[in-house]
Design a protein around this motif. Structure first.
Motif, short mmCIF file in Angstrom:
data_model
loop_
_atom_site.label_atom_id
_atom_site.label_comp_id
_atom_site.label_asym_id
_atom_site.label_seq_id
_atom_site.Cartn_x
_atom_site.Cartn_y
_atom_site.Cartn_z
N MET A 3 23.17 92.16 -7.24
CA MET A 3 22.27 93.07 -6.78
C MET A 3 22.22 92.85 -4.94
N ARG A 4 22.56 91.73 -4.52
CA ARG A 4 22.50 91.60 -3.10
C ARG A 4 23.82 92.43 -2.54
N ARG A 5 24.71 92.45 -3.14
CA ARG A 5 25.83 93.09 -2.84
C ARG A 5 25.79 94.34 -2.77
N ARG A 6 25.13 94.91 -3.88
CA ARG A 6 24.66 96.61 -3.97
C ARG A 6 24.02 96.93 -2.75
N MET A 7 22.96 96.34 -2.28
CA MET A 7 22.23 96.54 -1.18
C MET A 7 22.89 96.57 0.16
N LEU A 8 23.94 95.67 0.20
CA LEU A 8 24.58 95.74 1.39
C LEU A 8 25.39 96.77 1.58
#
Length: 143
Positions: A1-6
């Motif tokens: 999820m963090r990668r998608r937000m980045l």
């Protein structure tokens, strides 16, 4: 999820930068694209032109008259800047002046009308000489 937000954040930042670059480019060169004549010292940068025909920044003023059945538009060039010096409608043929631009500008315009027709002239300075860029004839509607 963090990668998608980045990735979404990077995409948004890239989009904003692209839009800002586009707006800056259009606002910077927009007048040149819309107008006919050269802006600033475009003539002086034309290295293919013989040096004798390129006007000096403090060169002499050159006047010419663009005329036709509508009358005449007198334009003066000082380097690449055009000045509308005067207009003279063909009053005996029913023509009148609607508007005209005094300048200085990279091009100057004059509009003549006889009530049924209009003629729109656009003149710019080409190598220091007044040059007709566009002559637009229109038939006016009944009012």
């Amino acid at each position: 999820m963090r990668r998608r937000m980045l990735l979404v954040g990077l995409w948004a930042a890239t989009t904003v930068v692209a839009v800002l670059v586009g707006v800056f480019a259009v606002s910077t060169v927009g007048a040149t694209i819309r107008d006919r004549g050269p802006v600033g010292d475009e003539v002086a940068r034309d290295v293919s032109a013989p040096s004798a025909s390129v006007p000096e920044p403090d060169g002499p003023a050159v006047s010419d008259e663009i005329s036709g059945e509508w009358g005449a538009f007198v334009v003066e060039c000082r380097d690449t800047w055009a000045y509308g010096v005067g207009v003279r409608p063909a009053e005996d043929a029913g023509w009148r002046i609607v508007s005209w631009e005094k300048g200085p500008d990279d091009d100057v315009d004059a509009v003549f009308s006889d009530g049924r027709n209009s003629v729109d002239l656009e003149v710019f300075c080409n190598r220091g000489r007044p040059t007709l860029a566009e002559l637009e004839r229109n038939t006016l509607g009944e009012d």
